[in-house]
Design a protein around this motif. Structure first.
Motif, PDB file in Angstrom:
ATOM      1  N   ILE A  32      63.101  75.913  13.729  1.00 30.82           N
ATOM      2  CA  ILE A  32      63.499  76.283  15.087  1.00 30.82           C
ATOM      3  C   ILE A  32      63.745  77.785  15.170  1.00 30.82           C
ATOM      4  O   ILE A  32      63.399  78.446  16.157  1.00 30.82           O
ATOM      5  N   VAL A 161      60.544  73.718  19.613  1.00 31.62           N
ATOM      6  CA  VAL A 161      60.461  75.091  20.122  1.00 31.62           C
ATOM      7  C   VAL A 161      59.363  75.203  21.172  1.00 31.62           C
ATOM      8  O   VAL A 161      59.559  75.817  22.229  1.00 31.62           O
ATOM      9  N   ALA A 165      61.442  76.213  24.421  1.00 36.29           N
ATOM     10  CA  ALA A 165      61.642  77.666  24.460  1.00 36.29           C
ATOM     11  C   ALA A 165      61.651  78.197  25.893  1.00 36.29           C
ATOM     12  O   ALA A 165      62.477  79.057  26.238  1.00 36.29           O
ATOM     13  N   GLY A 266      55.574  78.723  17.596  1.00 37.10           N
ATOM     14  CA  GLY A 266      56.031  77.365  17.341  1.00 37.10           C
ATOM     15  C   GLY A 266      54.874  76.379  17.234  1.00 37.10           C
ATOM     16  O   GLY A 266      54.858  75.513  16.358  1.00 37.10           O
TER      17      GLY A 266
END
Length: 430
Positions: A32, A161, A165, A266
């Motif tokens: 992460i 993520v 995000a 990610g």
């Protein structure tokens, strides 16, 4: 159900699942933070990476002697939770500074360096602990499955993520890692109790390691085996740095903003770990048990050489993702478990001190040198194609060192270097 996939004994089931959870939470938390680190530390540019790698290496030079002093004085059930809680506190402080936007550029660089230190230390400690808790015969049967816990974590982390995000903001994801790191700490306590109650390890196996602060370096310099392990890590790290520079450059060309670039990082990590998990589930156990550690450790450098040749021919993001996926899968599913098995044959001082030195100082030292080398070559006008070709001989040397280590292990044990039981489980080959 577990016995259908893993050669595990009844008394080992709880410890194996606990180790799987331990590595899962540890690596999920790191996964992460990794794309957040890359975005914050470079701000979409590759130009600052050599300075950041140098700063990380200098911090490592200060941290490793301090860690050696701690493990020399206190037992593992105290040291490991202490180290993890220290990192947890640092993470909370960095989260607060980033949320309050206190000196954002400086704090972003500090976060990059901190996480670069954190990820190597926590993983090195994990494997040192595993090789301390499990005997050599157990490691050969169980380390492949335990390593899959880390792979699963590295798969789930980037997935989160990539999806969170943008709606939550990259910085807020840090709190998920805080919770996961505390779960990892609790797993350490339970596994230490299992080693005492079930493995019946003697007090010396659980007590302080002893020795001097610089003992890890001394052992490496006097042992050809440990020196070769250090060289293997150095070459792996050097080729990783070449890939990372290419990744940052290619992502910066297509990323629209910080959130988009973070999500891209990610997603790349997600594909790498997905390939790794598939390889671990379908190939690892059968491959290593039949062909041995030499073949297992040879796959990653061979694929690395081929990948750099492919990237030299077609330097685009799609090729890099494919290259990084197959390389990462071979490293995490085959090479890394094989290397950790080699550490079950050394004594506790080498396992905690020399291993931590190799996994941290040697690794980040390689980052620093190879990072500046790339900057120098780029300043001389070398293109991405040329940089990829420079990395090919490094992969060849990495292959040679890996084969030497496999031969050395075979001579030392007098048995085939496989993951199959080579010694009785109740005879810890320390």
């Amino acid at each position: 159900m577990l016995k259908r996939f893993v050669d595990v004994r009844d008394e080992e089931v709880g410890a194996v699942l606990g180790s799987f959870l331990y590595f899962f939470t540890l690596m999920c938390g790191y996964a992460i933070l990794k794309p957040i680190r890359t975005e914050l530390g470079t701000a979409g540019s590759v130009k600052d990476l050599p300075e950041l790698y140098t700063a990380t290496f200098l911090v490592m030079l200060a941290v490793v002697p301090a860690f050696s002093a701690v493990v020399a004085r206190w037992p593992r059930r105290v040291v490991i939770p202490l180290v993890y809680r220290f990192f947890l506190l640092c993470l909370l402080v960095l989260f607060a500074l980033l949320k309050l936007e206190v000196a954002p550029v400086l704090v972003s660089r500090v976060f990059f360096v901190w996480l670069s230190v954190y990820n190597l230390f926590v993983v090195s400690i994990f494997w040192s602990f595993m090789s301390d808790v499990f005997a050599s015969g157990q490691g050969k049967r169980l380390f492949g499955f335990i390593a899959a816990g880390g792979t699963t974590g590295m798969l789930v982390g980037p997935f989160l993520v990539g999806r969170l995000a943008k709606p939550l903001g990259p910085v807020n994801l840090i709190l998920i890692t805080v919770v996961l790191l505390e779960v990892s700490t609790q797993c350490v306590r339970r596994l230490a109790n299992w080693a005492h109650d079930v493995q019946h390890q003697p007090p010396a196996a659980e007590g302080p390691v002893g020795g001097g602060v610089l003992a890890g370096l001394r052992l490496i310099m006097t042992s050809p085996f440990l020196l070769a392990l250090g060289l293997q890590v150095l070459l792996y790290a050097a080729t990783s740095t070449f890939i990372n520079f290419q990744e940052v450059r290619l992502v910066s060309e297509v990323g629209k903003d910080a959130a988009h670039r973070t999500a891209l990082y990610g997603d790349i990590d997600f594909y790498v770990q997905l390939a790794t998990l598939l390889l671990q589930a379908l190939v690892t156990g059968r491959f290593i048990s039949r062909l041995g550690l030499g073949a297992a450790m040879a796959v990653a450098p061979v694929l690395t050489a081929l990948g750099f040749l492919g990237l030299a021919a077609v330097p685009v993001l799609g090729v890099l993702i494919a290259f990084k996926s197959v390389r990462g899968a071979s490293h995490y599913a085959l090479e890394r478990p094989s290397r950790e098995i080699l550490f079950t044959t050394v004594d506790r001082e080498a396992r905690y001190k020399s291993k931590s030195f190799i996994d941290t100082v040697v690794y980040r030292g390689s980052d620093t040198v190879s990072g500046w080398l790339q900057e120098g070559l780029k300043a001389l006008g070398m293109s991405m194609t040329g940089l990829s070709l420079v990395a090919v001989p490094l992969a060849g040397l990495w292959l040679a060192v890996s084969l030497y280590l496999a031969r050395h292990q075979r001579k030392q044990t007098g048995t085939p270097a496989t993951l199959g039981p080579a010694v009785p489980d109740n005879v810890p080959a320390r």
